[in-house]
Design an enzyme around this catalytic site. Structure first.
Site, PDB file in Angstrom:
ATOM      1  N   TRP A  13       0.773  -1.098  -0.032  1.00 27.56           N
ATOM      2  CA  TRP A  13       0.033  -0.068  -0.019  1.00 27.56           C
ATOM      3  C   TRP A  13       0.884   1.262   0.022  1.00 27.56           C
ATOM      4  CZ3 TRP A  13      -4.582  -1.512   4.131  1.00 27.56           C
ATOM      5  CH2 TRP A  13      -5.104  -2.430   3.513  1.00 27.56           C
ATOM      6  N   LYS A  14       2.145   1.161   0.250  1.00 31.45           N
ATOM      7  CA  LYS A  14       3.077   2.345  -0.028  1.00 31.45           C
ATOM      8  C   LYS A  14       2.630   3.302   1.170  1.00 31.45           C
ATOM      9  CE  LYS A  14       4.520   0.845  -4.642  1.00 31.45           C
ATOM     10  NZ  LYS A  14       5.052   1.037  -5.778  1.00 31.45           N
ATOM     11  N   HIS A  98      12.993  -2.597  -1.274  1.00 28.78           N
ATOM     12  CA  HIS A  98      11.940  -1.987  -2.327  1.00 28.78           C
ATOM     13  C   HIS A  98      13.031  -0.843  -3.035  1.00 28.78           C
ATOM     14  CE1 HIS A  98       8.693  -0.293  -4.498  1.00 28.78           C
ATOM     15  NE2 HIS A  98       8.089  -1.250  -4.411  1.00 28.78           N
ATOM     16  N   GLU A 100      11.781   1.977  -4.081  1.00 27.62           N
ATOM     17  CA  GLU A 100      11.627   3.372  -3.536  1.00 27.62           C
ATOM     18  C   GLU A 100      12.327   3.424  -2.292  1.00 27.62           C
ATOM     19  OE1 GLU A 100       7.332   2.758  -3.595  1.00 27.62           O
ATOM     20  OE2 GLU A 100       7.527   2.797  -5.711  1.00 27.62           O
ATOM     21  N   GLU A 170      11.203  -6.787  -9.340  1.00 24.94           N
ATOM     22  CA  GLU A 170      10.454  -5.526  -9.608  1.00 24.94           C
ATOM     23  C   GLU A 170      11.327  -4.827 -10.484  1.00 24.94           C
ATOM     24  OE1 GLU A 170       6.933  -4.665  -6.644  1.00 24.94           O
ATOM     25  OE2 GLU A 170       8.726  -3.783  -5.848  1.00 24.94           O
ATOM     26  N   SER A 215       3.296  -2.707 -12.152  1.00 27.38           N
ATOM     27  CA  SER A 215       2.197  -2.427 -12.850  1.00 27.38           C
ATOM     28  C   SER A 215       1.337  -3.757 -13.112  1.00 27.38           C
ATOM     29  CB  SER A 215       2.427  -1.570 -14.148  1.00 27.38           C
ATOM     30  OG  SER A 215       3.162  -0.429 -13.939  1.00 27.38           O
ATOM     31  N   GLY A 236       1.100  -2.789  -6.596  1.00 27.77           N
ATOM     32  CA  GLY A 236       1.109  -1.347  -5.828  1.00 27.77           C
ATOM     33  C   GLY A 236       0.020  -1.065  -6.098  1.00 27.77           C
ATOM     34  N   GLY A 237      -0.325  -0.043  -7.173  1.00 28.25           N
ATOM     35  CA  GLY A 237      -1.417   0.754  -7.296  1.00 28.25           C
ATOM     36  C   GLY A 237      -2.868  -0.064  -7.262  1.00 28.25           C
TER      37      GLY A 237
HETATM   38  P1  13P Z   1       2.685  -0.947  -9.043  1.00 31.27           P
HETATM   39  O1  13P Z   1       1.773  -2.022  -8.784  1.00 31.27           O
HETATM   40  O2  13P Z   1       2.070   0.391  -8.639  1.00 31.27           O
HETATM   41  O3  13P Z   1       3.589  -0.441 -10.190  1.00 31.27           O
HETATM   42  O4  13P Z   1       3.745  -0.868  -7.893  1.00 31.27           O
HETATM   43  C1  13P Z   1       4.517  -2.047  -7.878  1.00 31.27           C
HETATM   44  C2  13P Z   1       5.371  -2.118  -6.391  1.00 31.27           C
HETATM   45  O5  13P Z   1       6.163  -1.291  -6.343  1.00 31.27           O
HETATM   46  C3  13P Z   1       4.957  -3.053  -5.513  1.00 31.27           C
HETATM   47  O6  13P Z   1       5.828  -3.085  -4.373  1.00 31.27           O
END
Ligand code: 13P
Length: 253
Positions: A13-14, A98, A100, A170, A215, A236-237
């Site tokens: 969920w970031k 991750h 990020e 990823e 994605s 993620g999204g």
């Molecule tokens: P998205 O699915 O939004 O591209 O994010 C992937 C992600 O970073 C999951 O850790």
């Protein structure tokens, strides 16, 4: 995806969801989950919502994860959270490495390795994220980068921890961009990761799940999850809404 590896569908969920929003999303996922689903399901809310989501998921098979951890057990580390605190908050898993965290917070392979080892000592199951940037892919360095991240991330792994790991591939260029690796591109890297895991983990490589992230949507999940070495998804999204996340879970069978 082979039959001996239960797929794992994980929602990262970031930095989204207040406690109330997180509780509502967790409830929707819990209520919408098909009891016959083949996949194991996990969600990773932000730290502030872990306890609320743990309460919402109590008694369900859905597992809780944190998005990061520090490697020290306790001490004067303002702003940091230890693996034992995560366990105490109800986590089973913790994501480490991750992209990020690597990109915005400067996590190095060495830092990530310390986090992974500390998570294991505390009794958590780490999900080690690896993946190349677009520049690295264009320079044909994908396999080199992934190998280095995996080798450094798993350095010093105790033998008994070999069975308690998840890897997530990823590609950085596919995260949050709507660009997905094609199933063939992803499978190529996943098969390479599996071959390295055979070297690092021996027989445990056959049962270690390697997730794809970047994605993933209800539209592309089935074609990705049908690949032999893709054992689930780190989403993620599309994990921020119950309907899309539940469809991805259903795609895993
Ligand atoms: P998205 O699915 O939004 O591209 O994010 C992937 C992600 O970073 C999951 O850790």
């Amino acid at each position: 995806m082979t039959t001996e590896r239960q797929p794992l569908i994980a929602g990262n969920w970031k930095m989204y969801k207040t406690q109330g929003e997180a509780r509502a999303l967790a409830r929707e996922i819990r209520q919408g989950l098909n009891p016959g689903a083949r996949a194991e399901v996990m969600v990773a809310p932000p730290y502030t919502a872990l306890a609320a989501v743990a309460g919402e998921l109590a008694g369900s098979p859905i597992r809780l994860s944190a998005q990061d951890t520090f490697w020290e057990g306790q001490g004067a580390y303002t702003g940091a959270i230890s693996p034992v605190m995560l366990l105490d908050a109800g986590c089973h898993y913790v994501i480490v490495g991750h992209s990020e965290r690597r990109q915005h917070f400067g996590d190095t392979n060495r830092d990530i390795n310390r986090k992974l080892l500390a998570a294991l000592v505390a009794g958590l199951v780490p999900i080690l994220c690896i993946g190349e940037t677009i520049e690295e892919r264009q320079a044909e360095k994908t396999l080199k980068v992934v190998a280095e991240q995996l080798r450094d991330g798993l350095a010093g792994l105790p033998g008994e921890a070999r069975e308690r790991l998840v890897i997530a591939y990823e590609p950085v260029w596919a995260i949050g961009t709507g660009l997905t690796a094609t199933p063939e591109q992803a499978q190529e890297v996943h098969a390479f990761i599996r071959s390295l895991l055979r070297e690092f983990l021996g027989a445990a490589a056959e049962t270690t799940r390697v997730l794809y992230g970047g994605s993933v949507t209800p539209d592309n999940a089935l074609s990705l999850l049908s690949q032999g070495d893709i054992d689930g998804a780190l989403v993620g999204g599309a994990s921020l809404k119950s309907d899309s996340f539940l469809k991805i879970i259903a795609a895993a069978g």
